[in-house]
Write a protein that holds these residues in place. Structure first.
Motif, short mmCIF file in Angstrom:
data_model
loop_
_atom_site.label_atom_id
_atom_site.label_comp_id
_atom_site.label_asym_id
_atom_site.label_seq_id
_atom_site.Cartn_x
_atom_site.Cartn_y
_atom_site.Cartn_z
N ASN A 1 0.84 -1.18 0.00
CA ASN A 1 0.00 0.00 0.00
C ASN A 1 0.88 1.24 0.00
O ASN A 1 2.03 1.20 0.47
CB ASN A 1 -0.89 0.04 1.24
N THR B 1 4.80 5.64 9.84
CA THR B 1 4.00 6.21 10.92
C THR B 1 4.31 7.67 11.19
O THR B 1 3.62 8.32 11.98
CB THR B 1 4.23 5.42 12.23
N ALA C 1 -9.79 10.62 3.93
CA ALA C 1 -9.15 10.71 5.23
C ALA C 1 -8.01 9.70 5.36
O ALA C 1 -8.06 8.60 4.80
CB ALA C 1 -10.18 10.49 6.34
N ASP C 2 -6.98 10.07 6.11
CA ASP C 2 -5.83 9.20 6.34
C ASP C 2 -6.23 8.02 7.23
O ASP C 2 -7.21 8.09 7.97
CB ASP C 2 -4.71 10.02 7.00
N SER C 3 -5.47 6.92 7.16
CA SER C 3 -5.71 5.76 8.01
C SER C 3 -4.40 5.02 8.22
O SER C 3 -3.39 5.33 7.59
CB SER C 3 -6.75 4.82 7.38
N ASN C 4 -4.43 4.01 9.09
CA ASN C 4 -3.23 3.20 9.33
C ASN C 4 -2.99 2.19 8.22
O ASN C 4 -1.91 1.59 8.13
CB ASN C 4 -3.38 2.46 10.67
N THR C 5 -3.98 1.97 7.35
CA THR C 5 -3.85 0.99 6.28
C THR C 5 -3.01 1.52 5.12
O THR C 5 -2.23 0.78 4.51
CB THR C 5 -5.24 0.58 5.76
N SER C 6 -3.17 2.78 4.81
CA SER C 6 -2.40 3.41 3.73
C SER C 6 -2.36 4.92 3.98
O SER C 6 -3.14 5.45 4.78
CB SER C 6 -3.03 3.13 2.36
N HIS C 7 -1.45 5.59 3.27
CA HIS C 7 -1.35 7.05 3.36
C HIS C 7 -1.25 7.61 1.94
O HIS C 7 -0.83 6.92 1.00
CB HIS C 7 -0.10 7.47 4.14
N TRP D 1 -12.97 6.09 -3.39
CA TRP D 1 -12.13 5.01 -3.89
C TRP D 1 -12.60 4.56 -5.27
O TRP D 1 -13.79 4.59 -5.59
CB TRP D 1 -12.18 3.81 -2.95
N ARG E 1 -3.13 7.57 -3.65
CA ARG E 1 -3.42 6.67 -2.52
C ARG E 1 -3.78 5.30 -3.07
O ARG E 1 -4.63 5.17 -3.96
CB ARG E 1 -4.61 7.25 -1.74
N GLU F 1 -4.48 1.04 -1.97
CA GLU F 1 -4.64 -0.05 -1.01
C GLU F 1 -4.94 -1.35 -1.76
O GLU F 1 -5.84 -1.37 -2.61
CB GLU F 1 -5.78 0.21 -0.03
#
Length: 222
Positions: A33, A39, A78-84, A150, A185, A187
């Motif tokens: 991703n 982080t 919006a940003d997430s921990n899955t992808s940036h 998406w 972006r 994923e």
């Protein structure tokens, strides 16, 4: 004779178990991703190469991960921990392409050496500012027309090749005199591929079978 048949069956089943184990599918190595494992804001993602439409390296050759909130994330997804989101520089709000459309080619390569390319597949989703086309080994597999939702992409087994495979996202940033950032972006939602069976497994079966037949002929001779 029954003993010989039982022995042959045992060898055959053992061999099939080995081959089947080797044929189990796994996730395709090398599919990442955007911003995977990052982080900290403004960190470089070295998985995706960045070039212009002619293949020339631009803005350092890689993107920077936009981690957390802050314009243009919202209106971007919006940003997430899955992808940036990846942006060409570490200034996510930087304005590009004031007088003509800009082309940004983001490229991810992965190697299927040692795997059976005919068993491979993947699917994912992506978004881009302003729009994008996805190419896999030169074939179009998806397109996006905005940065607030998406869009899906996928590749079936016939598109994969042994060795290096190339996934490209060609992003077009529509010209605008100011307030004109760009980004990508990506994923992956699933992927799979099977390893190439080791030739020795087949040879093990044949040699075992030949050995049993040779013993049978030798026993019959006495």
């Amino acid at each position: 004779m029954k003993n010989y048949l039982r022995s042959a069956l045992f060898v055959g089943l053992a061999t099939l178990a080995v081959v089947n184990a080797q044929a189990d599918t796994i996730s395709i190595p090398g599919l990442f991703n955007t911003g995977a494992g990052i982080t900290v804001d403004k960190a470089t993602d070295f998985n995706y190469k960045l070039t212009d439409g002619d293949g020339n390296s631009i803005y350092g050759g890689y993107g920077e991960a936009a981690v957390g909130a802050g314009w243009p994330i919202s209106p971007w997804l919006a940003d997430s921990n899955t992808s940036h989101w990846l942006t060409p520089t570490d200034n996510r709000a930087q304005s590009y392409d004031p007088s003509h459309n800009g082309s940004y080619l983001w490229t991810l390569e992965f190697d299927l050496s040692g795997f059976n390319a005919s068993t491979a597949s993947f699917a994912g989703r992506f978004s881009a500012d302003n729009n994008a086309t996805v190419y896999f080994n030169g074939e179009i597999i998806g397109s996006a027309a905005g940065f607030s939702q998406w869009y899906n992409f996928a590749a079936a087994s016939h598109l994969f090749v042994a060795g290096i495979n190339t996934l490209e996202f060609l992003v077009t940033n529509v010209k605008q005199s100011g307030g004109n950032p760009t980004g990508l972006r990506v994923e992956f939602t699933n992927s799979q591929v099977a390893a190439v069976p080791v030739p020795g497994a087949v040879w093990m079966f044949l040699s075992g079978l030949f050995g049993i037949l040779a013993l049978k002929r030798k026993s019959a001779a006495f």
